[in-house]
Design an enzyme around this catalytic site. Structure first.
Site, PDB file in Angstrom:
ATOM      1  N   ASP A  11       0.824  -1.209   0.000  1.00 26.10           N
ATOM      2  CA  ASP A  11       0.000   0.000   0.000  1.00 26.10           C
ATOM      3  C   ASP A  11       0.857   1.257   0.000  1.00 26.10           C
ATOM      4  O   ASP A  11       0.629   2.183  -0.755  1.00 26.10           O
ATOM      5  CB  ASP A  11      -0.977  -0.009   1.199  1.00 26.10           C
ATOM      6  CG  ASP A  11      -0.308  -0.312   2.540  1.00 26.10           C
ATOM      7  OD1 ASP A  11       0.928  -0.495   2.593  1.00 26.10           O
ATOM      8  OD2 ASP A  11      -1.021  -0.368   3.552  1.00 26.10           O
ATOM      9  N   ASP A  36       7.136   3.818   3.142  1.00 27.26           N
ATOM     10  CA  ASP A  36       7.331   4.865   4.144  1.00 27.26           C
ATOM     11  C   ASP A  36       8.821   4.910   4.519  1.00 27.26           C
ATOM     12  O   ASP A  36       9.621   5.489   3.801  1.00 27.26           O
ATOM     13  CB  ASP A  36       6.412   4.544   5.327  1.00 27.26           C
ATOM     14  CG  ASP A  36       6.386   5.625   6.381  1.00 27.26           C
ATOM     15  OD1 ASP A  36       6.545   6.795   6.031  1.00 27.26           O
ATOM     16  OD2 ASP A  36       6.196   5.298   7.567  1.00 27.26           O
ATOM     17  N   LYS A  44       5.885   7.953   0.579  1.00 28.10           N
ATOM     18  CA  LYS A  44       6.236   9.107   1.421  1.00 28.10           C
ATOM     19  C   LYS A  44       7.751   9.219   1.389  1.00 28.10           C
ATOM     20  O   LYS A  44       8.434   8.752   2.311  1.00 28.10           O
ATOM     21  CB  LYS A  44       5.774   8.865   2.868  1.00 28.10           C
ATOM     22  CG  LYS A  44       4.287   9.023   3.077  1.00 28.10           C
ATOM     23  CD  LYS A  44       3.967   9.206   4.557  1.00 28.10           C
ATOM     24  CE  LYS A  44       3.383   7.962   5.163  1.00 28.10           C
ATOM     25  NZ  LYS A  44       2.909   8.123   6.539  1.00 28.10           N
ATOM     26  N   PHE A  65       0.208  10.994   8.187  1.00 27.55           N
ATOM     27  CA  PHE A  65      -0.346   9.660   8.411  1.00 27.55           C
ATOM     28  C   PHE A  65      -1.697   9.570   7.708  1.00 27.55           C
ATOM     29  O   PHE A  65      -2.595  10.351   7.985  1.00 27.55           O
ATOM     30  CB  PHE A  65      -0.500   9.363   9.901  1.00 27.55           C
ATOM     31  CG  PHE A  65      -0.883   7.940  10.141  1.00 27.55           C
ATOM     32  CD1 PHE A  65       0.079   6.944  10.130  1.00 27.55           C
ATOM     33  CD2 PHE A  65      -2.211   7.580  10.318  1.00 27.55           C
ATOM     34  CE1 PHE A  65      -0.280   5.611  10.301  1.00 27.55           C
ATOM     35  CE2 PHE A  65      -2.565   6.260  10.492  1.00 27.55           C
ATOM     36  CZ  PHE A  65      -1.592   5.273  10.486  1.00 27.55           C
ATOM     37  N   ASP A 122      -4.810   1.555   7.309  1.00 23.09           N
ATOM     38  CA  ASP A 122      -5.570   1.581   8.562  1.00 23.09           C
ATOM     39  C   ASP A 122      -4.935   2.470   9.617  1.00 23.09           C
ATOM     40  O   ASP A 122      -3.758   2.809   9.553  1.00 23.09           O
ATOM     41  CB  ASP A 122      -5.666   0.169   9.138  1.00 23.09           C
ATOM     42  CG  ASP A 122      -4.321  -0.299   9.701  1.00 23.09           C
ATOM     43  OD1 ASP A 122      -3.319  -0.245   8.967  1.00 23.09           O
ATOM     44  OD2 ASP A 122      -4.266  -0.689  10.890  1.00 23.09           O
TER      45      ASP A 122
HETATM   46  P1  IMP Z   1       7.775   1.071   6.012  1.00 21.27           P
HETATM   47  O1  IMP Z   1       8.351  -0.245   6.416  1.00 21.27           O
HETATM   48  O2  IMP Z   1       8.101   2.151   7.005  1.00 21.27           O
HETATM   49  O3  IMP Z   1       8.111   1.512   4.607  1.00 21.27           O
HETATM   50  O4  IMP Z   1       6.226   0.986   6.177  1.00 21.27           O
HETATM   51  C1  IMP Z   1       5.416   0.298   5.383  1.00 21.27           C
HETATM   52  C2  IMP Z   1       4.160  -0.071   6.154  1.00 21.27           C
HETATM   53  O5  IMP Z   1       3.850   0.847   7.232  1.00 21.27           O
HETATM   54  C3  IMP Z   1       2.999   0.013   5.232  1.00 21.27           C
HETATM   55  O6  IMP Z   1       2.796  -1.235   4.608  1.00 21.27           O
HETATM   56  C4  IMP Z   1       1.860   0.383   6.168  1.00 21.27           C
HETATM   57  O7  IMP Z   1       1.308  -0.793   6.736  1.00 21.27           O
HETATM   58  C5  IMP Z   1       2.483   1.166   7.286  1.00 21.27           C
HETATM   59  N1  IMP Z   1       2.303   2.626   7.098  1.00 21.27           N
HETATM   60  C6  IMP Z   1       3.248   3.524   6.794  1.00 21.27           C
HETATM   61  N2  IMP Z   1       2.748   4.759   6.691  1.00 21.27           N
HETATM   62  C7  IMP Z   1       1.421   4.637   6.926  1.00 21.27           C
HETATM   63  C8  IMP Z   1       0.330   5.578   6.919  1.00 21.27           C
HETATM   64  O8  IMP Z   1       0.453   6.788   6.684  1.00 21.27           O
HETATM   65  N3  IMP Z   1      -0.894   5.049   7.196  1.00 21.27           N
HETATM   66  C9  IMP Z   1      -1.095   3.726   7.449  1.00 21.27           C
HETATM   67  N4  IMP Z   1      -0.116   2.824   7.443  1.00 21.27           N
HETATM   68  C10 IMP Z   1       1.140   3.281   7.177  1.00 21.27           C
HETATM   69 MG    MG Z   2       1.258  -2.603   5.462  1.00 25.24          MG
END
Ligand code: IMP
Ligand code: MG
Length: 191
Positions: A107, A110, A138, A159, A166
């Site tokens: 999805d 981040d 992001k 966020f 979610d």
């Molecule tokens: P990363 O490992 O930090 O890149 O994060 C990826 C996961 O964090 C995504 O698959 C989401 O489940 C969660 N996540 C990151 N940012 C958001 C947000 O703004 N809203 C909801 N879930 C997020």
């Molecule tokens: Mg996720």
């Protein structure tokens, strides 16, 4: 189909970043890009659940190639205070991906931790190729170096919820993507 405004949860949003119509249009275009990218090849799609469920379901219907689908669940590392913040893969793949063209779908990209862990895990299974596709990026939040091959929308460091994303398992069914009102983000239980 009810409009986004008719969802009670819509009242919890401070703003809408991506409308339902924007999503539909972009997902259609991404499906075409993916179909063109892979030519006649079969694609083994691996969806990172739960977040990518809605995006995956819509995107798959826009891909004209033969597709095999598998899902993996990643443990949430965001609430952990003791761990080193490394995402863990829960369960295993059911499909054999050796010599297959793998397309990972998530999805949102981040910090980059989740996809970089999953991509290195997939590489160990000797696929023919690995690409990644995310609906949202992001870029300003990256903690590990990682870029996705396909990105739906670049969004600011906010966020967001909706369309699979979610807050404490809620709001996934919102048809648009928006920023929760600040008073509803407390405590910040990113799940
Ligand atoms: P990363 O490992 O930090 O890149 O994060 C990826 C996961 O964090 C995504 O698959 C989401 O489940 C969660 N996540 C990151 N940012 C958001 C947000 O703004 N809203 C909801 N879930 C997020
Ligand atoms: Mg996720």
């Amino acid at each position: 189909m009810p409009s986004a405004e008719q969802f009670p949860a819509h009242a919890d949003l401070a703003s809408v970043l991506v409308t339902e119509a924007d999503i539909r249009k972009r997902v259609r275009k991404m499906g075409k890009e993916i179909s063109a990218l892979y030519g006649d090849e079969e694609i083994t799609v691996i969806s990172l659940i739960n977040g990518a469920v809605l995006f995956t379901a819509d995107l798959l219907r826009e891909i004209t190639n033969p597709v095999r689908l598998d899902c993996i669940r990643i443990s949430s590392y965001r609430n952990e205070t003791t761990s080193n913040g490394k995402p863990q893969v829960l369960g295993s793949l059911t499909l054999d991906i050796a010599n297959r063209h793998v397309l990972l779908i998530d999805d949102i990209l981040d910090t980059g931790k989740t996809l970089s862990v999953v991509v290195s895990l997939i590489h160990k299974l000797n696929p023919a190729s690995v690409r990644t596709c995310v609906l949202l990026d992001k870029r300003g939040r990256r903690e590990v170096e990682f870029e996705s091959d396909l990105v739906g929308f670049q969004i600011p460091d906010k966020f967001v919820v909706g369309y699979g994303l979610d807050f404490a398992e809620r709001y996934r069914n919102l048809p648009c993507i928006g920023v929760l009102k600040p008073n509803l983000q407390n405590p910040p239980e990113w799940a």
